[in-house]
Design a protein around this motif. Structure first.
Motif, PDB file in Angstrom:
ATOM      1  N   VAL A  52       0.850  -1.192   0.000  1.00  0.00           N
ATOM      2  CA  VAL A  52       0.000   0.000   0.000  1.00  0.00           C
ATOM      3  C   VAL A  52       0.883   1.237   0.000  1.00  0.00           C
ATOM      4  O   VAL A  52       1.877   1.306   0.730  1.00  0.00           O
ATOM      5  N   GLY A  53       0.504   2.227  -0.797  1.00  0.00           N
ATOM      6  CA  GLY A  53       1.250   3.477  -0.778  1.00  0.00           C
ATOM      7  C   GLY A  53       0.646   4.509  -1.701  1.00  0.00           C
ATOM      8  O   GLY A  53      -0.147   4.184  -2.593  1.00  0.00           O
ATOM      9  N   VAL A  54       0.998   5.745  -1.458  1.00  0.00           N
ATOM     10  CA  VAL A  54       0.620   6.810  -2.390  1.00  0.00           C
ATOM     11  C   VAL A  54       1.595   6.752  -3.566  1.00  0.00           C
ATOM     12  O   VAL A  54       2.651   6.120  -3.492  1.00  0.00           O
ATOM     13  N   GLU A  55       1.244   7.386  -4.642  1.00  0.00           N
ATOM     14  CA  GLU A  55       2.075   7.361  -5.848  1.00  0.00           C
ATOM     15  C   GLU A  55       3.521   7.751  -5.525  1.00  0.00           C
ATOM     16  O   GLU A  55       3.771   8.787  -4.896  1.00  0.00           O
ATOM     17  N   GLY A  56       4.474   6.891  -5.911  1.00  0.00           N
ATOM     18  CA  GLY A  56       5.887   7.183  -5.720  1.00  0.00           C
ATOM     19  C   GLY A  56       6.429   6.933  -4.324  1.00  0.00           C
ATOM     20  O   GLY A  56       7.585   7.272  -4.047  1.00  0.00           O
ATOM     21  N   ALA A  57       5.640   6.331  -3.439  1.00  0.00           N
ATOM     22  CA  ALA A  57       6.091   6.097  -2.056  1.00  0.00           C
ATOM     23  C   ALA A  57       7.309   5.171  -2.020  1.00  0.00           C
ATOM     24  O   ALA A  57       7.418   4.245  -2.831  1.00  0.00           O
ATOM     25  N   PRO A  58       8.231   5.407  -1.060  1.00  0.00           N
ATOM     26  CA  PRO A  58       9.429   4.559  -0.963  1.00  0.00           C
ATOM     27  C   PRO A  58       9.123   3.071  -0.844  1.00  0.00           C
ATOM     28  O   PRO A  58       9.827   2.246  -1.425  1.00  0.00           O
ATOM     29  N   ASP A  59       8.068   2.723  -0.088  1.00  0.00           N
ATOM     30  CA  ASP A  59       7.737   1.305   0.084  1.00  0.00           C
ATOM     31  C   ASP A  59       7.356   0.654  -1.240  1.00  0.00           C
ATOM     32  O   ASP A  59       7.675  -0.524  -1.482  1.00  0.00           O
ATOM     33  N   LEU A  60       6.659   1.377  -2.115  1.00  0.00           N
ATOM     34  CA  LEU A  60       6.269   0.817  -3.406  1.00  0.00           C
ATOM     35  C   LEU A  60       7.503   0.505  -4.250  1.00  0.00           C
ATOM     36  O   LEU A  60       7.581  -0.546  -4.900  1.00  0.00           O
ATOM     37  N   VAL A  61       8.462   1.404  -4.229  1.00  0.00           N
ATOM     38  CA  VAL A  61       9.689   1.216  -5.014  1.00  0.00           C
ATOM     39  C   VAL A  61      10.476   0.016  -4.488  1.00  0.00           C
ATOM     40  O   VAL A  61      10.891  -0.871  -5.251  1.00  0.00           O
ATOM     41  N   ALA A  62      10.668  -0.030  -3.179  1.00  0.00           N
ATOM     42  CA  ALA A  62      11.448  -1.119  -2.579  1.00  0.00           C
ATOM     43  C   ALA A  62      10.732  -2.463  -2.719  1.00  0.00           C
ATOM     44  O   ALA A  62      11.364  -3.495  -2.967  1.00  0.00           O
ATOM     45  N   ALA A  63       9.410  -2.453  -2.556  1.00  0.00           N
ATOM     46  CA  ALA A  63       8.640  -3.698  -2.603  1.00  0.00           C
ATOM     47  C   ALA A  63       8.648  -4.312  -3.994  1.00  0.00           C
ATOM     48  O   ALA A  63       8.724  -5.541  -4.139  1.00  0.00           O
ATOM     49  N   GLU A  64       8.562  -3.471  -5.019  1.00  0.00           N
ATOM     50  CA  GLU A  64       8.573  -4.013  -6.381  1.00  0.00           C
ATOM     51  C   GLU A  64       9.897  -4.745  -6.649  1.00  0.00           C
ATOM     52  O   GLU A  64       9.913  -5.848  -7.217  1.00  0.00           O
ATOM     53  N   ASP A  65      10.994  -4.138  -6.216  1.00  0.00           N
ATOM     54  CA  ASP A  65      12.305  -4.754  -6.411  1.00  0.00           C
ATOM     55  C   ASP A  65      12.432  -6.048  -5.603  1.00  0.00           C
ATOM     56  O   ASP A  65      12.913  -7.066  -6.113  1.00  0.00           O
ATOM     57  N   ALA A  66      11.973  -6.021  -4.345  1.00  0.00           N
ATOM     58  CA  ALA A  66      12.094  -7.202  -3.485  1.00  0.00           C
ATOM     59  C   ALA A  66      11.206  -8.340  -3.979  1.00  0.00           C
ATOM     60  O   ALA A  66      11.592  -9.517  -3.937  1.00  0.00           O
ATOM     61  N   ALA A  67      10.004  -8.018  -4.466  1.00  0.00           N
ATOM     62  CA  ALA A  67       9.100  -9.045  -4.988  1.00  0.00           C
ATOM     63  C   ALA A  67       9.697  -9.717  -6.212  1.00  0.00           C
ATOM     64  O   ALA A  67       9.577 -10.941  -6.393  1.00  0.00           O
ATOM     65  N   ALA A  68      10.361  -8.923  -7.063  1.00  0.00           N
ATOM     66  CA  ALA A  68      11.015  -9.494  -8.244  1.00  0.00           C
ATOM     67  C   ALA A  68      12.137 -10.439  -7.834  1.00  0.00           C
ATOM     68  O   ALA A  68      12.316 -11.515  -8.420  1.00  0.00           O
ATOM     69  N   ARG A  69      12.890 -10.045  -6.797  1.00  0.00           N
ATOM     70  CA  ARG A  69      13.971 -10.902  -6.309  1.00  0.00           C
ATOM     71  C   ARG A  69      13.406 -12.229  -5.780  1.00  0.00           C
ATOM     72  O   ARG A  69      14.005 -13.289  -5.970  1.00  0.00           O
TER      73      ARG A  69
END
Length: 258
Positions: A52-69
């Motif tokens: 969950v996050g607002v557009e561009g939130a740090p958690d969204l950026v980090a989570a996308e990378d971690a989920a791909a890993r």
């Protein structure tokens, strides 16, 4: 540094999550707590990760990378101010408006519970209280830290867990807290508190476990609490300021229907 504590954590949490059903939702911030849960859950289940996050939130950026890993399905739930306000209104039926911190960190669970297809939600609640994750713990001597961890964990079990369950039940879901399983708690309490924080790094045994599970940079990522990393707190404070209100006054106004 020995990885023995990390191995103990993986072993215990693997047992805790061995009975997961096929499809579960994990509240996933891209940090070490939810990353470890996801890595272990995929041994037993087909977890879907929700952030969950607002557009561009740090958690969204980090989570996308971690989920791909992790090679797991990931679903971002991007929210704006109007949607957050609707969720606040719903949450205020379950928790009083005089505790903005509790309400703000429960918003991601409420949003995932309302949107997920899975019937079981997994959260990382309790990891900070078990493994010394909060910034304020850094300045505490060992005796004080041990007492603080005990007190803070008791608050989570007595207050936060029942609220989590009420939120999930509203949408016909269940919620599980693997870090709060008695087996995890007993294992964490067997670790001396002076091993929890090393050279300014918090939650060191948990980070070792995450490293052993192949989480790479996620294992050592420093992240803000969910309400900040998601951008939720900033949006709520902005909406309060637009009405010349404090956050608490804003929530009280919402609760009263004004």
């Amino acid at each position: 540094m020995s990885m023995e504590r990390g191995r103990e954590i993986v072993e215990v949490m693997d047992a805790v999550m061995a009975d997961l059903p096929a499809n579960v939702a994990i509240l996933f911030s891209g940090g070490v707590d939810s990353g470890l849960l996801a890595a272990i859950a995929r041994r037993h289940s087909r977890p879907r990760l929700y952030t969950v996050g607002v557009e561009g939130a740090p958690d969204l950026v980090a989570a996308e990378d971690a989920a791909a890993r992790l090679e797991l399905p990931w679903r971002p739930l991007i929210v704006d101010g109007d949607e957050l306000e609707r969720h606040c209104l719903a949450l205020l039926q379950l928790t009083p408006p005089d505790d903005p911190i509790t309400l703000s960190f429960e918003l991601p669970l409420h949003i995932v519970a309302s949107a997920s297809e899975e019937g079981l939600l997994i959260t990382g609640q309790g990891a900070d209280e078990l493994f010394a994750g909060y910034h304020r713990y850094l300045s505490m001597p060992p005796v004080e830290l041990a007492k603080a961890l005990e007190t803070d964990l008791a608050k989570v079990i007595e207050s936060v867990v029942p609220l989590d369950r009420r939120i999930a039940a509203r949408y016909g879901k269940q919620v599980r807290h693997p870090f709060l399983d008695p087996r995890t708690i007993d294992m964490a309490r067997s670790i001396p508190v002076d091993e929890m924080i090393v050279s300014g790094d918090r939650k060191v045994p948990l980070r070792q476990a995450a490293e052993l599970m192949g989480l790479g940079p996620t294992a050592w990522r420093e992240k803000k609490a969910a309400q900040y990393g998601s951008g939720i707190m900033n949006v709520l404070r902005s909406r309060a300021r637009s009405r010349s209100l404090t956050l608490r006054e804003y929530l009280e106004e919402l609760a009263s229907g004004r």
